[in-house]
Design a protein around this motif. Structure first.
Motif, PDB file in Angstrom:
ATOM      1  N   THR A  74       0.819  -1.212   0.000  1.00 39.67           N
ATOM      2  CA  THR A  74       0.000   0.000   0.000  1.00 39.67           C
ATOM      3  C   THR A  74       0.852   1.262   0.000  1.00 39.67           C
TER       4      THR A  74
ATOM      5  N   THR B 176     -19.998  -5.724   0.766  1.00 41.33           N
ATOM      6  CA  THR B 176     -18.921  -5.490  -0.203  1.00 41.33           C
ATOM      7  C   THR B 176     -17.598  -5.070   0.420  1.00 41.33           C
TER       8      THR B 176
ATOM      9  N   ALA C 109     -14.391  -7.590   0.326  1.00 39.72           N
ATOM     10  CA  ALA C 109     -13.933  -7.772  -1.053  1.00 39.72           C
ATOM     11  C   ALA C 109     -13.282  -6.505  -1.582  1.00 39.72           C
ATOM     12  N   ALA C 110     -13.794  -5.343  -1.174  1.00 39.29           N
ATOM     13  CA  ALA C 110     -13.214  -4.073  -1.623  1.00 39.29           C
ATOM     14  C   ALA C 110     -11.785  -3.916  -1.123  1.00 39.29           C
TER      15      ALA C 110
ATOM     16  N   THR D 251      -9.691  -6.605  -0.120  1.00 37.85           N
ATOM     17  CA  THR D 251      -8.821  -7.653  -0.657  1.00 37.85           C
ATOM     18  C   THR D 251      -8.505  -7.437  -2.136  1.00 37.85           C
ATOM     19  N   SER D 252      -9.425  -6.822  -2.870  1.00 34.73           N
ATOM     20  CA  SER D 252      -9.208  -6.596  -4.301  1.00 34.73           C
ATOM     21  C   SER D 252      -8.352  -5.361  -4.583  1.00 34.73           C
ATOM     22  N   GLY D 253      -8.130  -4.538  -3.563  1.00 31.94           N
ATOM     23  CA  GLY D 253      -7.373  -3.311  -3.758  1.00 31.94           C
ATOM     24  C   GLY D 253      -8.230  -2.134  -4.166  1.00 31.94           C
ATOM     25  N   GLU D 254      -9.542  -2.339  -4.182  1.00 32.86           N
ATOM     26  CA  GLU D 254     -10.448  -1.250  -4.541  1.00 32.86           C
ATOM     27  C   GLU D 254     -10.380  -0.126  -3.497  1.00 32.86           C
TER      28      GLU D 254
ATOM     29  N   ASP E  21      -8.082   0.987   0.237  1.00 33.03           N
ATOM     30  CA  ASP E  21      -6.870   0.684   1.000  1.00 33.03           C
ATOM     31  C   ASP E  21      -7.148   0.583   2.493  1.00 33.03           C
TER      32      ASP E  21
ATOM     33  N   GLN F 168      -8.713 -13.178   5.902  1.00 26.05           N
ATOM     34  CA  GLN F 168      -8.760 -12.468   4.629  1.00 26.05           C
ATOM     35  C   GLN F 168      -8.124 -11.078   4.672  1.00 26.05           C
TER      36      GLN F 168
ATOM     37  N   ARG G  88      -5.261  -4.398   3.831  1.00 25.37           N
ATOM     38  CA  ARG G  88      -4.906  -5.655   3.180  1.00 25.37           C
ATOM     39  C   ARG G  88      -3.960  -6.514   4.019  1.00 25.37           C
TER      40      ARG G  88
END
Length: 314
Positions: free
Chosen positions: A45, A111, A114-115, A117-120, A122, A137, A253
């Motif tokens: 990050t 959401t 998932a936001a 873990t996906s990097g959407e 920080d 996760q 993350r």
């Protein structure tokens, strides 16, 4: 002999660096300079922030007072948002005070993980419970708040506990620990509850207010927040014993050691500066920026969690 060598060394240093000695006149020689931390090689990050000049914060629009946004507001605000800004301050320091812009992205209970873990996003800055299952996760900051699941009902209701929900409709917010806990209780005790899942806390509250549900189950502090924001003290009440206890944290993350250290240092700095306690008082013991007053003293559980950060004045 050791003393003579030490004295000689002091004389030599004084003779070879007179300008430095003069500069130190009047200074507190016992005060050690504060050590700044600068990673030798960026990754994760922090590398992303250095390259883009930005950190994306995932926020909730109806998790008052932790993370919320009213239509007239340009940016979200709240208790958790302030802590996340403190983390961004630390990231900026570690990038040699390079300015770091904050971008905001709306997430929901369903959401948010998932936001991250996906990097959407920080940092996820809301009312998220840190538990072992989620830690498989994502990673979490030190504890920001300790809450517990309770029920919100209309005044005059016969419901005083989850045991009174047999054959009744309970609304929960999808993707929350509250949803999982109430479904487990329903199955374990064969209560026959009708459990409805709404996309976010506001929709859950709206179902109760409209009479489409008999009770709304979520963290007690969020329920008190809904009552305060909607001036519903005369029509709604929080009831029952705690069904679960939930320690909140800021998500980021997993497997990002530089970010983990930055978050840890950010909280240590905020603790040392008194910022953690001031932020708590501002959102829970004083009228908020939007006029509500929750009047919720800091809990023993949160006090003990923050003592580990070196705080001893609350």
């Amino acid at each position: 002999m050791h003393k003579l060598f030490a004295l000689a060394a002091i004389v030599i240093l004084a003779a070879t660096a007179p300008a430095k000695a003069e500069d130190m006149i009047g200074q507190d020689l016992t005060a050690a300079p504060k050590q700044e931390y600068f990673p030798l090689e960026l990754s994760g990050t922090l590398l992303k922030a250095n390259q883009t000049g930005a950190i994306t914060i995932g926020y909730r629009d109806a998790s008052f007072p932790f993370s919320f946004k009213r239509p007239e507001q340009a940016e979200p605000q709240g208790y958790a948002i302030e802590f996340c800004r403190g983390v961004v301050d630390e990231i900026s320091r570690e990038l040699h005070d390079k300015p770091v812009r904050i971008d905001y992205k709306l997430v929901t209970s369903d959401t948010r993980i998932a936001a991250v873990t996906s990097g959407e996003v920080d940092l996820e800055c809301g009312s998220t419970t840190a538990n072992r299952e989620r830690e498989k996760q994502v990673s979490f900051s030190p504890v920001t708040y300790v809450a517990g699941t309770k029920l919100l009902v209309k005044r005059g209701s016969s419901i005083r506990s989850y045991k009174d929900l047999q054959g009744k409709t309970l609304v929960v917010t999808a993707g929350t620990t509250n949803e999982a806990a109430l479904k487990q209780l329903n199955d374990k005790y064969h209560l026959g509850m009708i459990i409805a899942s709404a996309p976010d806390h506001q929709q859950s509250y709206d179902m109760l207010a409209a009479g489409k549900a008999d009770a709304f189950a979520t963290d007690d502090v969020l329920l008190y927040g809904f009552i305060a924001r909607n001036h519903a003290q005369k029509t709604l009440a929080v009831v029952g014993d705690f069904i679960t206890y939930d320690a909140y944290g800021i998500m980021f993350r997993k497997d990002d050691p530089l970010m983990a250290e930055a978050v840890k240092r950010a909280f240590a700095t905020m603790a040392e500066q008194g910022r953690l306690v001031r932020t708590y008082r501002r959102w829970f013991l004083q009228p908020t920026s939007t006029g509500e007053n929750l009047n919720l003293p800091i809990s023993l559980q949160l006090t003990e969690a923050w003592r580990a950060l070196g705080i001893d004045a609350f």
